[in-house]
Write an enzyme that holds these catalytic residues in place. Sequence first.
Site, PDB file in Angstrom:
ATOM      1  CG  ASP A 196      32.537  25.922  29.757  1.00 54.49           C
ATOM      2  OD1 ASP A 196      32.407  27.039  29.231  1.00 54.49           O
ATOM      3  OD2 ASP A 196      32.658  25.752  30.993  1.00 54.49           O
ATOM      4  CB  ALA A 205      38.845  27.592  28.744  1.00 54.66           C
ATOM      5  CB  SER A 208      43.262  41.407  29.218  1.00 55.25           C
ATOM      6  OG  SER A 208      42.913  42.473  30.060  1.00 55.25           O
ATOM      7  CE1 TYR A 228      42.456  37.365  33.588  1.00 56.88           C
ATOM      8  CE2 TYR A 228      43.007  39.679  33.929  1.00 56.88           C
ATOM      9  CZ  TYR A 228      42.371  38.694  33.195  1.00 56.88           C
ATOM     10  OH  TYR A 228      41.671  39.040  32.069  1.00 56.88           O
ATOM     11  CE  LYS A 261      43.442  36.436  29.998  1.00 56.62           C
ATOM     12  NZ  LYS A 261      42.856  35.333  29.234  1.00 56.62           N
ATOM     13  CB  VAL A 273      31.944  55.202  43.225  1.00 60.02           C
ATOM     14  CG1 VAL A 273      32.856  55.870  42.205  1.00 60.02           C
ATOM     15  CG2 VAL A 273      30.548  54.988  42.654  1.00 60.02           C
ATOM     16  CG  ASP A 279      40.773  49.840  40.229  1.00 58.94           C
ATOM     17  OD1 ASP A 279      40.906  48.723  39.699  1.00 58.94           O
ATOM     18  OD2 ASP A 279      39.713  50.234  40.747  1.00 58.94           O
TER      19      ASP A 279
HETATM   20  C1  UD1 Z   1      39.197  44.321  35.766  1.00 58.57           C
HETATM   21  C2  UD1 Z   1      40.573  43.823  36.002  1.00 58.57           C
HETATM   22  C3  UD1 Z   1      41.202  43.526  34.680  1.00 58.57           C
HETATM   23  C4  UD1 Z   1      40.373  42.493  33.944  1.00 58.57           C
HETATM   24  C5  UD1 Z   1      38.947  42.975  33.815  1.00 58.57           C
HETATM   25  C6  UD1 Z   1      38.093  41.853  33.287  1.00 58.57           C
HETATM   26  C7  UD1 Z   1      41.333  44.851  38.100  1.00 58.57           C
HETATM   27  C8  UD1 Z   1      42.246  45.829  38.727  1.00 58.57           C
HETATM   28  N1  UD1 Z   1      41.352  44.789  36.759  1.00 58.57           N
HETATM   29  O1  UD1 Z   1      39.284  45.525  35.003  1.00 58.57           O
HETATM   30  O2  UD1 Z   1      42.509  43.038  34.848  1.00 58.57           O
HETATM   31  O3  UD1 Z   1      40.916  42.251  32.654  1.00 58.57           O
HETATM   32  O4  UD1 Z   1      38.440  43.360  35.082  1.00 58.57           O
HETATM   33  O5  UD1 Z   1      36.796  42.299  33.070  1.00 58.57           O
HETATM   34  O6  UD1 Z   1      40.601  44.165  38.785  1.00 58.57           O
HETATM   35  N2  UD1 Z   1      34.425  49.957  40.114  1.00 58.57           N
HETATM   36  C9  UD1 Z   1      33.769  50.589  41.139  1.00 58.57           C
HETATM   37  N3  UD1 Z   1      33.004  49.835  41.975  1.00 58.57           N
HETATM   38  C10 UD1 Z   1      32.862  48.480  41.836  1.00 58.57           C
HETATM   39  C11 UD1 Z   1      33.529  47.844  40.755  1.00 58.57           C
HETATM   40  C12 UD1 Z   1      34.312  48.620  39.915  1.00 58.57           C
HETATM   41  O7  UD1 Z   1      33.878  51.809  41.315  1.00 58.57           O
HETATM   42  O8  UD1 Z   1      32.168  47.851  42.631  1.00 58.57           O
HETATM   43  C13 UD1 Z   1      35.247  50.769  39.174  1.00 58.57           C
HETATM   44  C14 UD1 Z   1      36.708  50.356  39.163  1.00 58.57           C
HETATM   45  O9  UD1 Z   1      37.417  51.047  40.140  1.00 58.57           O
HETATM   46  C15 UD1 Z   1      37.103  50.749  37.726  1.00 58.57           C
HETATM   47  C16 UD1 Z   1      35.809  50.560  36.926  1.00 58.57           C
HETATM   48  O10 UD1 Z   1      34.765  50.564  37.884  1.00 58.57           O
HETATM   49  O11 UD1 Z   1      37.452  52.096  37.674  1.00 58.57           O
HETATM   50  C17 UD1 Z   1      35.772  49.265  36.162  1.00 58.57           C
HETATM   51  O12 UD1 Z   1      36.075  48.192  37.048  1.00 58.57           O
HETATM   52  P1  UD1 Z   1      35.995  46.666  36.616  1.00 58.57           P
HETATM   53  O13 UD1 Z   1      34.693  46.390  35.965  1.00 58.57           O
HETATM   54  O14 UD1 Z   1      36.368  45.845  37.797  1.00 58.57           O
HETATM   55  O15 UD1 Z   1      37.082  46.520  35.471  1.00 58.57           O
HETATM   56  P2  UD1 Z   1      38.659  46.864  35.497  1.00 58.57           P
HETATM   57  O16 UD1 Z   1      39.137  47.160  36.847  1.00 58.57           O
HETATM   58  O17 UD1 Z   1      38.901  47.885  34.452  1.00 58.57           O
END
Ligand code: UD1
Length: 340
Positions: free
Chosen positions: A36, A86, A129, A154, A158, A221, A302
């Site tokens: 790491d 990593a 992923s 990113y 992958k 949200v 998203d």
């Molecule tokens: C994100 C990445 C994805 C990555 C993964 C790693 C994006 C678009 N995708 O996935 O490529 O492999 O993280 O863990 O960034 N949300 C909120 N408020 C917040 C944060 C998130 O509403 O403050 C919502 C998002 O819109 C989504 C869900 O929560 O619908 C999950 O979000 P998140 O945890 O960031 O994961 P992903 O977007 O699915």
Amino acid sequence: MNKEKTKILVTGGLGFIGSHTVVELQNEGFEVVIIDDLSNSKIEVLDGITSITGIKPEFVQLDLKDKNLVKDFFENHKINGVIHFAASKAVGESVEQPLKYYENNIATLVYLLQEMVKNEVYNFIFSSSCTVYGQADELPITENAPIKSAESPYGNTKQMGEEIITDTTKASNLQAIALRYFNPIGGHESIKIGELPIGVPQNLIPFVTQTAAGIRKELLVFGDDYPTDDGTAIRDYIHVVDLAKAHISALKRLITESNKNKMEFFNIGTGKGSSVLEVIKAFEKVSNKKLNYKIVGRREGDIVSAYADTTLANNELDWYAKLTLEDALESAWKWQLKQV
Ligand code: UD1
């Protein structure tokens, strides 16, 4: 399989998924050496792992971008398999600094594979992923779903990573498994290791727990106008301990040569989709706290909905997600409380 003599290199072994996997490997009797560079992790994680398992894994602080150091490492260690975590993982940052992502995630992968092949280390597990599927046309998502054009550098690393490994398996004795993770969350039940986001969390769960702990004012949200039952986006949240165990199943498959192809792909999720509002409700229930949140517009890039069809992993790896969303949220909350 003589596990006493099976030494596994875990790159990124002090990170979130890496550290939980090291614990499971040691619990299963594997000998572990961690590489790491501490760029997105803390050395204290080593103590957490040691305290849980009673075994201090060998740790080498090394930057995989330094090709000569990677070469020296393989010359000085007899390794039987590699689990490669990593990598850089911030989607937004990857858009701003694509070359950093191609260097950190692709150049390092090439160096690692070069040394593995040269030193006849032929078992490789890759952190992939569900991002490779983009917005899949059919849900739940099977491994046969088409790979969509990547939304970010990113995501592209992958996809490219999977291709680089596939090509290498065709040209050498390397055999590999790519695990396509859905959304990993939660932490070890001991509360000795967990997710340690640096700076403002981008992912939902650490933002939720930090808001509940008063570190963030409110959770935003992102969008309530998606074509879902409650209008918020749906993801498949997988407990990191279940996810860690999938790596052990995949590794055993390679070591015992039970794999059906030299390169295999498995979805690792729960198979169950949860909306953002469902996650918030579940969190409020397990933490017994009201969460301060506000609905705002959608976040760029998203997707609407993603959850896994895990039939292949169930059947071929004999792996099942056993822990629930509530289990994961509870462990994430306990871990958060320990941080403040
Ligand atoms: C994100 C990445 C994805 C990555 C993964 C790693 C994006 C678009 N995708 O996935 O490529 O492999 O993280 O863990 O960034 N949300 C909120 N408020 C917040 C944060 C998130 O509403 O403050 C919502 C998002 O819109 C989504 C869900 O929560 O619908 C999950 O979000 P998140 O945890 O960031 O994961 P992903 O977007 O699915």
